[in-house]
Scaffold this motif. Structure first.
Motif, short mmCIF file in Angstrom:
data_model
loop_
_atom_site.label_atom_id
_atom_site.label_comp_id
_atom_site.label_asym_id
_atom_site.label_seq_id
_atom_site.Cartn_x
_atom_site.Cartn_y
_atom_site.Cartn_z
N ALA A 174 0.74 -1.43 0.20
CA ALA A 174 -0.02 0.04 0.08
C ALA A 174 0.75 1.25 -0.07
O ALA A 174 0.34 2.48 -0.20
CB ALA A 174 -0.95 -0.09 1.30
N TRP A 175 2.07 1.18 0.03
CA TRP A 175 3.01 2.30 0.00
C TRP A 175 3.35 2.89 -1.16
O TRP A 175 3.08 2.23 -2.27
CB TRP A 175 4.34 1.67 0.78
CG TRP A 175 4.10 1.98 2.41
CD1 TRP A 175 3.71 1.12 3.11
CD2 TRP A 175 4.84 2.74 3.26
NE1 TRP A 175 3.71 1.38 4.49
CE2 TRP A 175 4.52 2.47 4.52
CE3 TRP A 175 5.60 4.01 3.23
CZ2 TRP A 175 5.22 2.88 5.81
CZ3 TRP A 175 5.99 4.65 4.12
CH2 TRP A 175 5.79 4.04 5.51
N PRO A 176 3.63 4.07 -1.54
CA PRO A 176 3.94 4.58 -2.62
C PRO A 176 4.97 3.66 -3.64
O PRO A 176 5.94 3.21 -2.68
CB PRO A 176 4.53 5.89 -2.40
CG PRO A 176 3.86 6.32 -1.13
CD PRO A 176 4.11 5.19 -0.52
N ARG A 177 4.97 3.77 -4.60
CA ARG A 177 6.13 2.86 -5.42
C ARG A 177 7.23 3.40 -5.37
O ARG A 177 7.60 4.76 -5.31
CB ARG A 177 5.66 3.00 -7.05
CG ARG A 177 6.68 2.10 -8.03
CD ARG A 177 6.04 2.54 -9.41
NE ARG A 177 7.29 1.94 -10.26
CZ ARG A 177 7.15 0.60 -10.68
NH1 ARG A 177 6.11 -0.17 -10.50
NH2 ARG A 177 8.10 0.20 -11.58
N GLY A 178 8.44 2.78 -5.24
CA GLY A 178 9.59 3.12 -4.87
C GLY A 178 10.02 3.47 -3.27
O GLY A 178 11.32 3.74 -2.92
N ALA A 179 9.22 3.12 -2.42
CA ALA A 179 9.20 3.65 -0.92
C ALA A 179 10.41 2.51 -0.48
O ALA A 179 11.11 2.82 0.51
CB ALA A 179 8.12 3.66 -0.27
N LEU A 180 9.97 1.32 -0.70
CA LEU A 180 10.79 0.06 -0.14
C LEU A 180 12.02 -0.13 -0.91
O LEU A 180 11.95 -0.38 -2.10
CB LEU A 180 9.93 -0.93 0.05
CG LEU A 180 10.40 -2.44 0.46
CD1 LEU A 180 10.78 -2.06 2.00
CD2 LEU A 180 9.65 -3.47 0.53
N HIS A 181 12.94 -0.38 -0.33
CA HIS A 181 14.35 -0.87 -0.69
C HIS A 181 14.97 -2.09 0.11
O HIS A 181 14.85 -2.12 1.33
CB HIS A 181 15.34 0.32 -0.76
CG HIS A 181 14.95 1.37 -1.52
ND1 HIS A 181 15.51 1.66 -2.73
CD2 HIS A 181 14.08 2.55 -1.13
CE1 HIS A 181 14.96 2.92 -3.29
NE2 HIS A 181 14.11 3.40 -2.15
N VAL A 182 15.20 -3.25 -0.67
CA VAL A 182 15.54 -4.39 -0.03
C VAL A 182 16.58 -4.91 -0.71
O VAL A 182 17.03 -4.64 -1.94
CB VAL A 182 14.29 -5.60 0.12
CG1 VAL A 182 13.12 -4.99 0.72
CG2 VAL A 182 14.13 -6.03 -1.11
N GLU A 183 17.58 -5.63 0.43
CA GLU A 183 18.77 -6.68 -0.43
C GLU A 183 18.81 -7.96 0.20
O GLU A 183 18.38 -8.22 1.45
CB GLU A 183 19.93 -5.79 0.20
CG GLU A 183 21.10 -6.51 -0.44
CD GLU A 183 22.31 -5.73 -0.48
OE1 GLU A 183 23.08 -5.75 -1.38
OE2 GLU A 183 22.90 -5.51 0.92
N ARG A 184 18.77 -8.82 -0.99
CA ARG A 184 18.79 -10.42 -0.64
C ARG A 184 20.14 -10.90 -1.00
O ARG A 184 20.66 -10.30 -1.86
CB ARG A 184 17.88 -10.91 -1.42
CG ARG A 184 16.16 -10.92 -0.99
CD ARG A 184 15.26 -11.54 -1.93
NE ARG A 184 13.77 -11.58 -1.28
CZ ARG A 184 12.90 -10.77 -1.49
NH1 ARG A 184 13.46 -9.63 -2.06
NH2 ARG A 184 11.86 -10.94 -1.02
N PHE A 185 20.64 -11.72 -0.07
CA PHE A 185 21.68 -12.50 -0.44
C PHE A 185 21.45 -13.98 -0.71
O PHE A 185 22.26 -14.74 -0.42
CB PHE A 185 22.78 -12.10 0.25
CG PHE A 185 23.70 -11.15 0.12
CD1 PHE A 185 24.58 -10.97 -1.04
CD2 PHE A 185 23.48 -9.90 1.12
CE1 PHE A 185 25.07 -9.85 -1.22
CE2 PHE A 185 24.34 -8.80 0.57
CZ PHE A 185 25.02 -8.65 -0.43
N THR A 186 19.84 -14.43 -0.81
CA THR A 186 19.87 -15.50 -0.89
C THR A 186 18.58 -15.58 -2.19
O THR A 186 17.94 -14.89 -2.37
CB THR A 186 18.81 -16.19 0.23
OG1 THR A 186 17.95 -15.52 0.47
CG2 THR A 186 19.82 -16.51 1.48
#
Length: 321
Positions: free
Chosen positions: A213-225
């Motif tokens: 429900a948040w604005p597009r581009g609000a969330l930034h994640v990093e995965r190493f799996t």
């Protein structure tokens, strides 16, 4: 040509382990320096490097030191008892004075400018967040860190974070407070806030679900799996623009493997779509992105792809190889 002139993904530097210290239960911090005394390439919060620990043993670790100090690099490594051997090598075999090779740095988790930040870290996911906090503080931004872990003893950097930032850091050991209350943290979408999250896959998936429900581009994640690859696997062709060759990629092989078998050298590391080392420019066709590195906007642009896992949505791709 100097190190600074080289593309960062092509940099391989000899380093020595100056210091190895246990900073939490099963977490070792390494301080690396160049034996020739030369500075490391510049980097920004969110960057990671490849550590070539031994022949055929290459792992990616987030940089957790001070970007302004180019005399040293620091990484923190969690001992994963059921892992593939990289962390065990660091904890059980690597010693101060040992020589390694570092490749990078690369950054697919950059800190973008924002008025406010909400940082959510789980366990060893705190490592890329540490330099981000210093950068947000220096920029005068309004920020908060919510840091979860199994126990206080297992949570790295606690004394430094609590001592430097006090009430901006909310420490939530699971054995004391239970799971992070993501419903409360992410209940109110805000177009002035950027959310940065790193940690185990269940945490990332839960945060992503609550940020729909948040604005597009609000969330930034990093995965190493890697994420589960359940997509179709049909044959297609890849045209290599620089090599002047066209190769067929069968269902049971990756683009990377086919290109390597044809005798064409491509820098790679994880081979799981998590590190970004094999990033390749797309000159034609439509990639089927299956990595965990690119953002939604980067995927939509179809300008680059990770050839270790991603495939093609059409019969042919043209790559800058």
């Amino acid at each position: 040509m100097t190190v600074q002139d080289l593309p960062r993904a092509e940099v391989g530097l000899d380093v020595v382990v100056e210091r190895k210290e246990l900073i939490a239960e099963d977490v070792a911090r390494l301080t690396l320096r160049r034996p020739d005394g030369e500075p490391f390439p510049s980097w920004e919060p969110g960057a990671h490097v490849d550590l070539v620990l031994a022949p055929g043993l290459v792992r990616q670790y987030s940089l957790c030191g001070d970007p302004s100090d180019r005399t040293a690099l620091q990484v923190a490594v969690l001992r994963e008892r059921d892992g593939r051997g990289g962390s065990r090598h660091v904890h059980e075999r690597l010693a101060e004075g040992d020589d390694l090779v570092v490749r990078g740095p690369r950054n697919h988790f950059p800190l973008v400018e924002a008025e406010r930040y909400l940082f959510i870290a789980g366990g060893i996911g705190i490592t890329p967040i540490v330099p981000m906090l210093a950068a947000a503080e220096a920029a005068g931004a309004d920020w908060r860190l919510v840091y979860g872990g199994r126990t206080r003893a297992a949570m790295a950097f606690l004394p430094e974070l609590e001592g430097a930032y006090g009430g901006r850091v909310s420490v939530r050991p699971q054995d004391e407070t239970g799971l992070l209350d993501l419903d409360a943290l992410l209940a109110a979408p805000d177009d002035r806030t950027k959310i940065y999250c790193c940690g185990p896959e269940p945490l990332l998936a839960a945060v992503e679900e609550r940020c729909r429900a948040w604005p597009r581009g609000a969330l930034h994640v990093e995965r190493f799996t890697p994420v589960e690859d359940a997509g179709p696997r049909a044959s297609f062709e890849v045209e290599l623009a620089r090599s002047g060759r066209t190769l067929t990629v069968p269902p049971d092989k990756s683009i990377l493997r086919v290109v390597e078998e044809a005798g064409i050298s491509v820098l790679s590391s994880c081979r799981e779509g998590t590190c970004g080392t094999c990033e390749t420019e797309v000159l034609g066709g439509e990639p089927d992105h299956r990595d965990t590195v690119l953002t939604d906007d980067e995927r939509a642009s179809n300008e680059i792809m990770m050839i270790c896992v991603s495939r093609s949505l059409g019969p042919r791709l043209i790559l800058d190889l």
